[in-house]
Design an enzyme around this catalytic site. Structure first.
Site: not given
Ligand code: DAT
Ligand code: MG
Length: 151
Positions: A22, A62, A70, A98, A104, A115, A129, A132, A143
């Site tokens: 990100k 998203y 948010f 993950r 998250t 993270r 964070n 993704h 995606e």
């Protein structure tokens, strides 16, 4: 060792997942660190590019969060600078990435995770964070098509 027919069974079940670094990760020069963790775990980087996302791509990506408090801050944040999109490949990579990424909320993400080690609460409306990662095989397929439409 000579390859045998059973090797295809041993090496089967290869998955692909979409990973995004990100804008906070790019701004903080953590692209290399994040890619290193994916490679060090043993996954392959199958595709990789840097891009500035537009609103349409992020709305598609998203869609599940539309209407949440948010959502708008999330889109604004994701539009705030370039991102890196990559496809990581390997057995159980969807679950595995993950796990590498951590929870998250970076405040409670376990130390040892991307993270947990590298992000924290910044007091912003959207959690920043760093990464993704697709959360299921269905999400990964959807995606990957959004970010790599030519594959
Ligand atoms: P993840 O990225 O761990 O899959 P998610 O899909 O639930 O999490 O949410 C997408 C992103 O939106 C997440 O990375 C950070 C932000 N976010 C999620 N829940 C939030 C919340 N309650 N408050 C602020 N930002 C949130
Ligand atoms: Mg998610």
């Amino acid at each position: 060792m000579t390859p045998t027919s059973s090797d295809s069974a041993i090496n089967g079940g290869i998955e692909r997942t979409l990973v995004l670094v990100k804008p906070d990760g790019v701004r903080r020069s953590l692209v290399g660190e994040i890619i290193n963790r994916i490679e060090a775990k043993g996954y392959k980087i199958a595709e990789l590019k840097m891009l500035s996302a537009d609103r349409g791509i992020l709305e598609a990506h998203y869609a599940e969060h539309k209407g949440k408090p948010f959502y708008e801050p999330l889109l604004e944040f994701m539009l705030s600078g370039p991102i890196v999109a990559l496809i990581a490949e390997g057995q159980r990579v969807i679950e595995g990435f993950r796990s590498l990424a951590g929870a998250t909320d970076p405040t409670v993400a376990a130390p040892g995770t991307i993270r947990g080690d590298l992000a924290r609460d910044q007091g912003t409306k959207v959690v920043q964070n760093l990464v993704h990662g697709s959360d299921s095989a269905e999400s990964a397929e959807r995606e990957i098509k959004i970010f790599f439409p030519n594959l």
